[in-house]
Enzyme design. Structure first.
Site, PDB file in Angstrom:
ATOM      1  N   ARG A 115      12.007  -6.456   4.798  1.00 46.78           N
ATOM      2  CA  ARG A 115      12.017  -5.116   4.207  1.00 46.78           C
ATOM      3  C   ARG A 115      12.726  -4.083   5.083  1.00 46.78           C
ATOM      4  O   ARG A 115      12.752  -4.177   6.306  1.00 46.78           O
ATOM      5  CB  ARG A 115      10.595  -4.659   3.876  1.00 46.78           C
TER       6      ARG A 115
ATOM      7  N   ARG B 261      -0.254  -9.106  13.516  1.00 44.97           N
ATOM      8  CA  ARG B 261      -0.770  -8.081  12.588  1.00 44.97           C
ATOM      9  C   ARG B 261      -1.653  -8.715  11.514  1.00 44.97           C
ATOM     10  O   ARG B 261      -2.676  -8.155  11.129  1.00 44.97           O
ATOM     11  CB  ARG B 261       0.402  -7.313  11.935  1.00 44.97           C
TER      12      ARG B 261
ATOM     13  N   LYS C 128       0.830  -1.209   0.000  1.00 42.95           N
ATOM     14  CA  LYS C 128       0.000   0.000   0.000  1.00 42.95           C
ATOM     15  C   LYS C 128       0.870   1.266   0.000  1.00 42.95           C
ATOM     16  O   LYS C 128       0.631   2.192  -0.754  1.00 42.95           O
ATOM     17  CB  LYS C 128      -0.913   0.029   1.248  1.00 42.95           C
TER      18      LYS C 128
ATOM     19  N   ARG D 226      -9.278   0.735   9.412  1.00 48.13           N
ATOM     20  CA  ARG D 226      -8.846  -0.630   9.725  1.00 48.13           C
ATOM     21  C   ARG D 226      -9.922  -1.405  10.453  1.00 48.13           C
ATOM     22  O   ARG D 226      -9.719  -2.571  10.772  1.00 48.13           O
ATOM     23  CB  ARG D 226      -7.613  -0.565  10.612  1.00 48.13           C
TER      24      ARG D 226
ATOM     25  N   ARG E   1      11.531  -1.147  10.444  1.00 45.53           N
ATOM     26  CA  ARG E   1      10.462  -0.874  11.399  1.00 45.53           C
ATOM     27  C   ARG E   1      10.546  -1.852  12.567  1.00 45.53           C
ATOM     28  O   ARG E   1      10.785  -3.046  12.366  1.00 45.53           O
ATOM     29  CB  ARG E   1       9.114  -1.024  10.707  1.00 45.53           C
TER      30      ARG E   1
END
Ligand code: AMP
Length: 215
Positions: free
Chosen positions: A127, A172, A13, A88, A161
């Site tokens: 990532r 998550r 996203k 969300r 992160r």
């Protein structure tokens, strides 16, 4: 034009939102980025956000709705926005509808980026980004051309992160399926939901999104 990019963590996203900012002059509104800025500032609310994010849980609806309401009222949003990470929950989606109606605005497209869970764990845990310009990389799928040097700005500093680890990712993902996926039928019923294949190459996903926006 006002859009929502909807999808599980790691669906891409943020990457697609930044491209749409460049190509369409829209503003990316990422509640995750706003919360990370709040954590960096410190303070009691920042500490609460830090703990909840580290656990992979969701922040309270009321706080998130207030955060978006304030952001959406800023003058730079006049050309349109891309919501990334909000709403969300169905309660957030309902609050957003009301907020937009009060401002005389509407949602043009809600784009679901579909990716299966197995792929997401690998994507998220590998990532990282350039600490200076924000360019995204991945340990396996997208390494810098010269090891340790950002392709775009030449910086040698990178960051990951805190919540991009295997343990947090599992929570998550379950939060996404339990709390966020029920938004899909909410928008389907309103006729604004479209789906793209988030497992395609990044450029191909961009093309799919552009085709939807042009239709
Ligand atoms: P993201 O950067 O979108 O993956 O968000 C990182 C974390 O911030 C999430 O795992 C949640 O803990 C929190 N968060 C971001 N957006 C929301 C939201 N709209 N509602 C509740 N929590 C959120």
């Amino acid at each position: 034009m006002n859009l929502i990019l909807l999808g599980p963590p790691g669906a891409g996203k943020g990457t697609q939102a930044r491209r749409l900012e460049d190509t369409r002059g829209l503003v990316q509104l990422s509640t995750g980025d706003m919360l990370r800025a709040m954590v960096a500032e410190g303070g009691p609310l920042g500490q609460q956000a830090k703990d909840i994010m580290a656990a992979g849980k969701l922040m309270p609806d009321e706080l998130m709705v207030q955060m978006i309401a304030e952001r959406i009222s800023k003058p730079d949003v006049t050309n349109g926005f891309i919501l990334d990470g909000f709403p969300r929950t169905v309660a957030q989606a309902e609050a957003l509808d009301k907020m937009l109606a009060d401002k005389g605005l509407k949602l043009d497209h809600v784009i679901e980026m579909k990716v299966v869970d197995d792929i997401l764990v690998d994507r998220i845990t590998g990532r990282y980004t350039c600490a200076k310009c924000g360019k995204g990389y991945h340990d396996t799928f997208e390494k810098p051309k010269v090891e340790g040097v950002c392709d775009v700005c030449g910086s040698t500093e990178f960051k990951r992160r805190a919540d991009d680890n295997a343990a947090t990712v599992t929570t998550r993902l379950s939060q996404y399926h339990e709390q966020t996926a029920p938004i899909l039928p909410y928008y389907r019923d309103r006729g604004v939901l479209k789906t793209v294949d988030g497992m395609a190459e990044i450029d191909d996903v961009t093309k799919q999104i552009e085709a939807l926006l042009a239709a």
